[in-house]
Motif scaffolding. Structure first.
Motif, PDB file in Angstrom:
ATOM      1  N   SER A   1       0.830  -1.212   0.000  1.00 30.08           N
ATOM      2  CA  SER A   1       0.000   0.000   0.000  1.00 30.08           C
ATOM      3  C   SER A   1       0.866   1.264   0.000  1.00 30.08           C
ATOM      4  CB  SER A   1      -0.932   0.010   1.213  1.00 30.08           C
ATOM      5  OG  SER A   1      -0.170   0.009   2.412  1.00 30.08           O
ATOM      6  N   GLN A   2       2.140   1.122   0.338  1.00 29.25           N
ATOM      7  CA  GLN A   2       3.075   2.243   0.300  1.00 29.25           C
ATOM      8  C   GLN A   2       3.787   2.252  -1.051  1.00 29.25           C
ATOM      9  OE1 GLN A   2       3.363   4.435   2.972  1.00 29.25           O
ATOM     10  NE2 GLN A   2       1.608   3.257   3.682  1.00 29.25           N
ATOM     11  N   ARG A   3       4.277   3.411  -1.438  1.00 29.52           N
ATOM     12  CA  ARG A   3       4.973   3.503  -2.717  1.00 29.52           C
ATOM     13  C   ARG A   3       6.428   3.068  -2.615  1.00 29.52           C
ATOM     14  NH1 ARG A   3       2.783   8.865  -5.790  1.00 29.52           N
ATOM     15  NH2 ARG A   3       0.597   8.231  -5.789  1.00 29.52           N
ATOM     16  N   ALA A   4       6.912   2.514  -3.704  1.00 34.09           N
ATOM     17  CA  ALA A   4       8.309   2.112  -3.816  1.00 34.09           C
ATOM     18  C   ALA A   4       9.173   3.364  -3.901  1.00 34.09           C
ATOM     19  CB  ALA A   4       8.495   1.244  -5.051  1.00 34.09           C
ATOM     20  N   THR A   5      10.453   3.210  -3.586  1.00 33.69           N
ATOM     21  CA  THR A   5      11.378   4.346  -3.628  1.00 33.69           C
ATOM     22  C   THR A   5      12.645   3.967  -4.376  1.00 33.69           C
ATOM     23  OG1 THR A   5      12.398   3.756  -1.522  1.00 33.69           O
ATOM     24  CG2 THR A   5      10.546   5.315  -1.449  1.00 33.69           C
ATOM     25  N   LEU A   6      13.358   5.015  -4.758  1.00 33.34           N
ATOM     26  CA  LEU A   6      14.641   4.867  -5.439  1.00 33.34           C
ATOM     27  C   LEU A   6      15.619   5.792  -4.731  1.00 33.34           C
ATOM     28  CD1 LEU A   6      15.089   4.732  -9.236  1.00 33.34           C
ATOM     29  CD2 LEU A   6      16.539   6.221  -7.896  1.00 33.34           C
ATOM     30  N   GLY A   7      16.610   5.216  -4.063  1.00 31.99           N
ATOM     31  CA  GLY A   7      17.623   5.999  -3.367  1.00 31.99           C
ATOM     32  C   GLY A   7      18.869   6.099  -4.226  1.00 31.99           C
ATOM     33  N   LEU A   8      19.468   7.282  -4.287  1.00 31.32           N
ATOM     34  CA  LEU A   8      20.681   7.512  -5.069  1.00 31.32           C
ATOM     35  C   LEU A   8      21.869   7.664  -4.127  1.00 31.32           C
ATOM     36  CD1 LEU A   8      19.136  10.062  -7.566  1.00 31.32           C
ATOM     37  CD2 LEU A   8      19.683   7.669  -8.010  1.00 31.32           C
ATOM     38  N   TYR A   9      22.981   6.987  -4.479  1.00 32.57           N
ATOM     39  CA  TYR A   9      24.130   6.901  -3.592  1.00 32.57           C
ATOM     40  C   TYR A   9      25.410   7.364  -4.269  1.00 32.57           C
ATOM     41  CZ  TYR A   9      21.090   4.054  -0.686  1.00 32.57           C
ATOM     42  OH  TYR A   9      20.053   3.620   0.095  1.00 32.57           O
ATOM     43  N   GLY A  10      26.287   7.973  -3.470  1.00 30.40           N
ATOM     44  CA  GLY A  10      27.586   8.411  -3.959  1.00 30.40           C
ATOM     45  C   GLY A  10      28.708   7.477  -3.562  1.00 30.40           C
ATOM     46  N   ASP A  11      28.480   6.660  -2.543  1.00 33.88           N
ATOM     47  CA  ASP A  11      29.503   5.706  -2.122  1.00 33.88           C
ATOM     48  C   ASP A  11      29.456   4.491  -3.056  1.00 33.88           C
ATOM     49  OD1 ASP A  11      26.896   5.214  -0.953  1.00 33.88           O
ATOM     50  OD2 ASP A  11      27.808   3.554   0.126  1.00 33.88           O
ATOM     51  N   PRO A  12      30.487   3.650  -3.063  1.00 40.04           N
ATOM     52  CA  PRO A  12      30.439   2.450  -3.909  1.00 40.04           C
ATOM     53  C   PRO A  12      29.299   1.525  -3.478  1.00 40.04           C
ATOM     54  CG  PRO A  12      32.674   2.856  -3.138  1.00 40.04           C
ATOM     55  CD  PRO A  12      31.776   3.797  -2.388  1.00 40.04           C
ATOM     56  N   PRO A  13      28.742   0.772  -4.428  1.00 38.13           N
ATOM     57  CA  PRO A  13      27.689  -0.183  -4.051  1.00 38.13           C
ATOM     58  C   PRO A  13      28.253  -1.272  -3.135  1.00 38.13           C
ATOM     59  CG  PRO A  13      28.198  -0.347  -6.408  1.00 38.13           C
ATOM     60  CD  PRO A  13      29.017   0.772  -5.855  1.00 38.13           C
ATOM     61  N   PRO A  14      27.402  -1.918  -2.365  1.00 42.21           N
ATOM     62  CA  PRO A  14      27.873  -2.997  -1.492  1.00 42.21           C
ATOM     63  C   PRO A  14      28.552  -4.107  -2.292  1.00 42.21           C
ATOM     64  CG  PRO A  14      25.586  -2.442  -1.025  1.00 42.21           C
ATOM     65  CD  PRO A  14      25.962  -1.701  -2.260  1.00 42.21           C
ATOM     66  N   ALA A  15      29.472  -4.810  -1.647  1.00 39.02           N
ATOM     67  CA  ALA A  15      30.205  -5.885  -2.311  1.00 39.02           C
ATOM     68  C   ALA A  15      29.273  -7.020  -2.743  1.00 39.02           C
ATOM     69  CB  ALA A  15      31.294  -6.419  -1.394  1.00 39.02           C
ATOM     70  N   SER A  16      28.262  -7.297  -1.929  1.00 41.46           N
ATOM     71  CA  SER A  16      27.285  -8.335  -2.259  1.00 41.46           C
ATOM     72  C   SER A  16      25.938  -7.683  -2.512  1.00 41.46           C
ATOM     73  CB  SER A  16      27.153  -9.337  -1.117  1.00 41.46           C
ATOM     74  OG  SER A  16      28.372 -10.019  -0.930  1.00 41.46           O
ATOM     75  N   PRO A  17      25.266  -8.052  -3.602  1.00 43.56           N
ATOM     76  CA  PRO A  17      23.960  -7.459  -3.903  1.00 43.56           C
ATOM     77  C   PRO A  17      22.993  -7.590  -2.726  1.00 43.56           C
ATOM     78  CG  PRO A  17      24.709  -8.792  -5.741  1.00 43.56           C
ATOM     79  CD  PRO A  17      25.663  -9.040  -4.605  1.00 43.56           C
ATOM     80  N   GLY A  18      22.300  -6.493  -2.439  1.00 45.75           N
ATOM     81  CA  GLY A  18      21.318  -6.479  -1.363  1.00 45.75           C
ATOM     82  C   GLY A  18      21.859  -6.149   0.003  1.00 45.75           C
ATOM     83  N   ASP A  19      23.185  -6.171   0.160  1.00 47.80           N
ATOM     84  CA  ASP A  19      23.760  -5.791   1.455  1.00 47.80           C
ATOM     85  C   ASP A  19      23.469  -4.320   1.732  1.00 47.80           C
ATOM     86  OD1 ASP A  19      24.735  -8.286   2.001  1.00 47.80           O
ATOM     87  OD2 ASP A  19      26.849  -7.774   1.694  1.00 47.80           O
ATOM     88  N   PRO A  20      23.476  -3.916   2.987  1.00 45.46           N
ATOM     89  CA  PRO A  20      23.208  -2.509   3.309  1.00 45.46           C
ATOM     90  C   PRO A  20      24.250  -1.582   2.689  1.00 45.46           C
ATOM     91  CG  PRO A  20      23.129  -3.871   5.291  1.00 45.46           C
ATOM     92  CD  PRO A  20      23.669  -4.732   4.187  1.00 45.46           C
ATOM     93  N   PRO A  21      23.828  -0.402   2.239  1.00 42.03           N
ATOM     94  CA  PRO A  21      24.772   0.598   1.726  1.00 42.03           C
ATOM     95  C   PRO A  21      25.678   1.089   2.857  1.00 42.03           C
ATOM     96  CG  PRO A  21      22.527   1.132   1.077  1.00 42.03           C
ATOM     97  CD  PRO A  21      22.437   0.020   2.079  1.00 42.03           C
ATOM     98  N   ALA A  22      26.865   1.583   2.478  1.00 45.78           N
ATOM     99  CA  ALA A  22      27.827   2.084   3.461  1.00 45.78           C
ATOM    100  C   ALA A  22      27.406   3.416   4.054  1.00 45.78           C
ATOM    101  CB  ALA A  22      29.205   2.213   2.812  1.00 45.78           C
ATOM    102  N   ALA A  23      26.582   4.170   3.341  1.00 47.05           N
ATOM    103  CA  ALA A  23      26.156   5.492   3.798  1.00 47.05           C
ATOM    104  C   ALA A  23      24.698   5.699   3.389  1.00 47.05           C
ATOM    105  CB  ALA A  23      27.039   6.570   3.166  1.00 47.05           C
ATOM    106  N   PRO A  24      24.035   6.675   4.002  1.00 43.94           N
ATOM    107  CA  PRO A  24      22.648   6.951   3.613  1.00 43.94           C
ATOM    108  C   PRO A  24      22.572   7.489   2.174  1.00 43.94           C
ATOM    109  CG  PRO A  24      23.257   8.156   5.618  1.00 43.94           C
ATOM    110  CD  PRO A  24      24.492   7.522   5.092  1.00 43.94           C
ATOM    111  N   PRO A  25      21.396   7.419   1.563  1.00 39.68           N
ATOM    112  CA  PRO A  25      21.258   7.954   0.210  1.00 39.68           C
ATOM    113  C   PRO A  25      21.417   9.469   0.197  1.00 39.68           C
ATOM    114  CG  PRO A  25      19.120   7.317   1.071  1.00 39.68           C
ATOM    115  CD  PRO A  25      20.140   6.870   2.075  1.00 39.68           C
ATOM    116  N   VAL A  26      21.876   9.983  -0.929  1.00 45.20           N
ATOM    117  CA  VAL A  26      21.993  11.427  -1.134  1.00 45.20           C
ATOM    118  C   VAL A  26      20.597  12.021  -1.307  1.00 45.20           C
ATOM    119  CG1 VAL A  26      22.924  13.202  -2.678  1.00 45.20           C
ATOM    120  CG2 VAL A  26      24.288  11.191  -2.106  1.00 45.20           C
ATOM    121  N   VAL A  27      19.729  11.281  -1.960  1.00 45.68           N
ATOM    122  CA  VAL A  27      18.345  11.695  -2.168  1.00 45.68           C
ATOM    123  C   VAL A  27      17.501  10.441  -2.381  1.00 45.68           C
ATOM    124  CG1 VAL A  27      18.639  12.022  -4.670  1.00 45.68           C
ATOM    125  CG2 VAL A  27      16.791  13.225  -3.494  1.00 45.68           C
ATOM    126  N   VAL A  28      16.248  10.501  -1.962  1.00 45.26           N
ATOM    127  CA  VAL A  28      15.301   9.409  -2.182  1.00 45.26           C
ATOM    128  C   VAL A  28      14.152   9.948  -3.015  1.00 45.26           C
ATOM    129  CG1 VAL A  28      13.709   7.781  -1.102  1.00 45.26           C
ATOM    130  CG2 VAL A  28      15.920   8.267  -0.020  1.00 45.26           C
TER     131      VAL A  28
END
Length: 145
Positions: free
Chosen positions: A31-58
């Motif tokens: 019932s909630q909308r999906a989001t897209l977060g944009l990041y400046g740090d490198p992506p996690p080493a394994s897909p789906g792992d938590p990002p190293a830093a918060p998104p720059v914008v959602v």
């Protein structure tokens, strides 16, 4: 049973469209909308792992999120989308390089590459260098399937 390359390719092609429609349905089933977060740090080493830093914008996706382009075998997210930037480096801004898409329940759905409009990223922005207080505009998002 061993399948010929043509037989195998035909079977795989027959599965693509139902898989794309199922992927899009998963993105919007909450019932909630999906989001897209944009990041400046490198992506996690394994897909789906938590990002190293918060998104720059959602960016919040539309209620339908997008549509399946059956001819191209893509999911095309609805665009344009905008969001106010609040997570960039306050002194020099932040260049974003990847995006995380989460479904309406906040669960990881996919990670994607980011570029400006001239680049080859799955997510394209007017500019990838983002500054706090400004608005980020997503111009296109095409996710191959």
């Amino acid at each position: 049973m061993e399948l010929s390359p043509a037989h195998l390719a035909t079977r795989e092609a027959a599965c693509r469209l139902p898989a794309l429609h199922a992927s899009l349905a998963l993105l919007v089933e909450s019932s909630q909308r999906a989001t897209l977060g944009l990041y400046g740090d490198p992506p996690p080493a394994s897909p789906g792992d938590p990002p190293a830093a918060p998104p720059v914008v959602v960016l919040t996706l539309t209620a339908a999120a997008g549509q399946v382009d059956e001819g191209a075998h893509w999911i095309v997210l609805d665009a344009p989308l905008e969001g106010q930037i609040d997570g960039a480096d306050p002194a020099v801004g932040t260049s974003v390089t990847w995006a995380r898409i989460t479904d309406g329940a906040g669960q990881w759905w996919a990670d994607a590459t980011v570029s400006d409009e001239a680049g080859g990223g799955e997510i394209r922005l007017i500019d990838t260098l983002l500054y706090n207080g400004a608005f980020c505009r997503l111009t296109s998002a095409i996710l191959e399937g």
